[in-house]
Design a protein around this motif. Structure first.
Motif, mmCIF file in Angstrom:
data_model
loop_
_atom_site.group_PDB
_atom_site.id
_atom_site.type_symbol
_atom_site.label_atom_id
_atom_site.label_comp_id
_atom_site.label_asym_id
_atom_site.label_seq_id
_atom_site.Cartn_x
_atom_site.Cartn_y
_atom_site.Cartn_z
ATOM 1 N N THR A 32 -9.834 2.439 -32.915
ATOM 2 C CA THR A 32 -9.401 1.355 -32.024
ATOM 3 C C THR A 32 -10.207 1.377 -30.727
ATOM 4 O OG1 THR A 32 -7.186 1.447 -32.980
ATOM 5 C CG2 THR A 32 -7.389 0.432 -30.803
ATOM 6 N N GLU A 33 -10.280 2.561 -30.139
ATOM 7 C CA GLU A 33 -11.020 2.718 -28.885
ATOM 8 C C GLU A 33 -12.520 2.504 -29.092
ATOM 9 O OE1 GLU A 33 -10.182 6.464 -27.125
ATOM 10 O OE2 GLU A 33 -11.965 6.444 -25.840
ATOM 11 N N ASP A 34 -13.049 3.107 -30.150
ATOM 12 C CA ASP A 34 -14.489 3.011 -30.377
ATOM 13 C C ASP A 34 -14.921 1.565 -30.585
ATOM 14 O OD1 ASP A 34 -14.567 5.738 -30.220
ATOM 15 O OD2 ASP A 34 -14.702 6.073 -32.369
ATOM 16 N N CYS A 39 -7.598 -4.304 -34.115
ATOM 17 C CA CYS A 39 -6.610 -4.048 -33.055
ATOM 18 C C CYS A 39 -7.313 -3.730 -31.741
ATOM 19 C CB CYS A 39 -5.689 -2.897 -33.455
ATOM 20 S SG CYS A 39 -4.501 -3.348 -34.736
ATOM 21 N N GLY A 40 -8.379 -2.936 -31.811
ATOM 22 C CA GLY A 40 -9.137 -2.634 -30.606
ATOM 23 C C GLY A 40 -9.741 -3.889 -29.993
ATOM 24 N N GLY A 57 -4.618 4.978 -25.700
ATOM 25 C CA GLY A 57 -3.237 5.133 -25.276
ATOM 26 C C GLY A 57 -2.277 4.251 -26.053
ATOM 27 N N PHE A 58 -2.704 3.048 -26.390
ATOM 28 C CA PHE A 58 -1.812 2.168 -27.151
ATOM 29 C C PHE A 58 -1.693 2.623 -28.596
ATOM 30 C CE2 PHE A 58 -3.161 -0.929 -23.768
ATOM 31 C CZ PHE A 58 -1.954 -0.866 -23.088
ATOM 32 N N ALA A 59 -2.795 3.119 -29.135
ATOM 33 C CA ALA A 59 -2.698 3.694 -30.484
ATOM 34 C C ALA A 59 -1.718 4.864 -30.482
ATOM 35 C CB ALA A 59 -4.087 4.140 -30.956
#
Lengths: 278, 278, 278, 278
Positions: B109-111, B220-221, B236-238
């Motif tokens: 997600t972040e990546d 989602c990201g 953080g949301f994940a």
């Protein structure tokens, strides 16, 4: 705790997937859940193993909102200090904050739920039935007061505090308490735990000799217990709520850091005093 | 990261309280928030520092629901094993599960958000402006495809994978991806990150020589980035979503434990082999 | 990272047991290890997969002692605050402290080891061999200085700091550095990483334009690398050493608590400032 | 727990530093400690607040060695799974492993120490004095047996298990137990806790009706209590010992990974079964 199931497989009612679909709680995640259930509703469902009714969801989300953040608590400070030390591992800072969610700070929600559930079980054992939870009336209240007197009396006799009573800051009343009670009433979820908790609020001065407010973390525990959750899992919801609050702290720490100053203030005030132990 | 603010006080825009009131995000918690905002809406607000619009909340909660649980992942197994070992400290089991939320599993997600944000910044630097994000049309898509070709080409030239492409199980397409895209479109939140991500999905076969699905954690990201969140906070949301899933696993472990059997299965299969290191 | 081994069993060279015996590292725990190896020696052996020689153990234990505690660091404060919040779960307070062992505070040991190992590999690639590590002499030093100049120059050209150089408090020299070097020399373990680190200390002023001390966490990383440990595992020893220090803090917190006062000091200094994000 | 000290400073007897020196436990770290104390000795000193005598250090290090690793325990598996998920944050994998150090697995050491300390206090209250701990003799043993009968009887009357009795694998005797006893005897540290623990081993069959071995984690708790440590801190030493074992597992996981196969084995065996809760 239940017995380990025998057999080869590991049973789960949560997530499973194959090449074409992802299932969660027996539903098709993409078709049935995304955009159709709120995150709070899903969290209830995941833990309870059943889908909540809309009124339950409203009470449940109000409880999560009530517990999300209380400013610079020890858990928030620990999370920020950990983020200062290891900014590349957000999960570590979050976990460090949650690890303070034990008996003392986040424990009130669980302790209150456990105390009330125990008192209800004891009352049912002794009297065969509990007072009703209909709209109320002086007569019903009086019967709840009797149950509360027994429960508070037992705690006092055992030399133990009554969980959910008193608050270090909100000495004249925790502003969250009446609102959670009102929302539960509006949604038809003011059940035996909340009724008993209110009764504790009415009768404890005559037993303990002083008047203490019903605190917000306690009323949240009572409300969750009335939604059908076991006391052992209540701490989990306090932790879920706090996760959102801690993320807020970490996002704020990124933008307006304070952890370095907290560290410096503590470090500068260190005084060497020889160990007294041995 | 911003500079430490000088001065004596520690600034916060989150929770503060005095004897009579509890304030959160500048609002009166009891009067303005309880029963009026969902938990998801509050989580957005806490991190973003602004109240989301209803459409943003719907996209945001759909993302949290999409990321909440994937069955017996390493993080869920670690949480269950920790609960087996220390059942009296639920916070420890939860924290152990979250600590797996690092680069490999929850990192997509972040990546993906970081990759897309970087590609957009690069495109704006080079071309002065980005393609539009209106309803679309072949012409607009073509311009996004051009941006995507540059971004995918740069990754390939650098010998790096394109985040968000491919899935070990859903090889023909992650069922979450089209639904998140549709919800974002319905709510007017299909912004540049999602548009670019879709374009990556269209153009990558011609550059990479094979066709991979856009995975759900990646979309989602992209959706979170289009809601205005910085890549550094996406993890953080994940983690927040996963907190709900882990609580589901721990509640299930209480009722139908499997961790003891997992432990036994591993322990029984242990084979002593002399260390090869040195 | 190596490939997953195929097959049914899970290989381990660590602990195994049957009804009559407990084996660890291929030895009989009770007969061969208890009372015969120090805890530090065992820790070395567990990670290296080979028993250290006595001189190696002495260097290794000196490094652990050097890294064990630095007073009220962010990690120690986080551990104490967590203990305040959840005193019944000592493991959580310890874990919270360790979670700060990331890139910034405990990272220097690992970063220095990695930097030196990389520089040695690069020098060997370019020049075919490294300078010797015998007793020394001006000539040998000069050859190490040449390697150090290349390494420091590369960092500078890449706009990166040289790990292990500089200390916020010990600006005129970290008192641990010469002692670790002396102990390594006494035990015949002043190998290429330490030799190169010393050379970095000699040559960096001419390249960087200012003189910085070789810090203690850095020399510990160099010493561990000379004992044969891979840079990826060095952080683990810093964490092991810190575990002892954190236990000291938690034992002290039991007897002379300060976390409640730290919390109060921070909480009282909180100032509401509207969020600047969004 | 002691009262918070009033005043402005934060007292500590651990680490302090200024520009020229680093002090730890009131000593000069570089001059007095590095290369002169073992890591185990330092750990004792940090927690006890006093320097151990050589015999104490030998017993203490033997206990740490005894508790360091037991193969694929739930804590070791959780640490490996976390490392699989987040290999860039070794501290998270270590913390996840330690979080299983709670009541059930690592708790025996603490529980045994607490049980024995309580029984000794009770015996002193009732009889005014404890039996001696000299070399022994049948008469002295008989007096310890009397104390043990009372203690075991009280546990049985309360329906509680006797901590430190029994072992799931070593049913005929834990091989660590006699060796720890012998080492304590050799070093003159076979004090009242160990004497009472041995007596429990002799008398419990006549009270409980079956014969159970004195387990190794229990004898470690007794030995630590005889070194003067408070039961509340004993878990900390089990965690310190386990930290070394977990590092061994993580180093091994780097070289010969098994966590991915464990995860796959569990995931493949997942069976969807509808939730039974509600």
């Amino acid at each position: 705790m239940a017995e380990e199931q025998q057999g080869d497989g590991y049973p789960t009612g949560l997530g499973t997937s194959d090449a074409d679909s992802i299932r969660l709680l027996g539903k098709d995640l993409a078709a049935d859940l995304l955009g159709r259930v709120s995150f709070g509703e899903l969290a209830f469902w995941l833990v309870a193993g059943r889908r909540p009714e809309p009124g339950e969801t409203r009470v449940f989300e109000a409880v999560l909102v009530a517990l999300a953040d209380h400013g610079f608590t020890p858990t928030a400070i620990a999370a920020r200090l950990t983020y200062l030390s290891a900014p590349d591992a957000l999960q570590g800072a979050l976990a460090a904050g949650l690890l303070g969610g034990g008996s003392r700070f986040l424990g009130v929600t669980e302790d209150t739920g456990r105390f009330l559930a125990g008192a209800l079980a004891e009352a049912e054992r002794e009297h065969g039935a509990l007072p009703g939870t209909s709209a109320g009336g002086a007569d019903e209240d009086a019967r709840w007061d009797a149950v509360a007197r027994e429960a508070v009396g037992r705690q006092r006799a055992a030399g133990q505090l009554v969980p959910g009573l008193g608050h270090p800051v909100h000495k004249q009343g925790d502003p969250r308490t009446p609102v959670i009670l009102r929302i539960a009433e509006e949604e038809g979820r003011r059940g035996p735990h909340l009724r008993l908790f209110e009764a504790v609020g009415r009768v404890h001065p005559e037993i303990l000799g002083r008047s203490l407010p019903l605190n917000g973390a306690g009323v949240c525990g009572a409300a969750l217990a009335d939604l059908g959750f076991h006391p052992e899992i209540l701490r989990g919801f306090a932790l879920l709520a706090r996760t959102a609050g801690l993320l807020g702290h970490l996002a704020e720490e990124r933008e307006r850091p304070v952890a370095g100053r907290i560290y410096n203030a503590v470090d500068r005030a260190a005084v060497y005093v020889p160990p007294s132990r041995g």
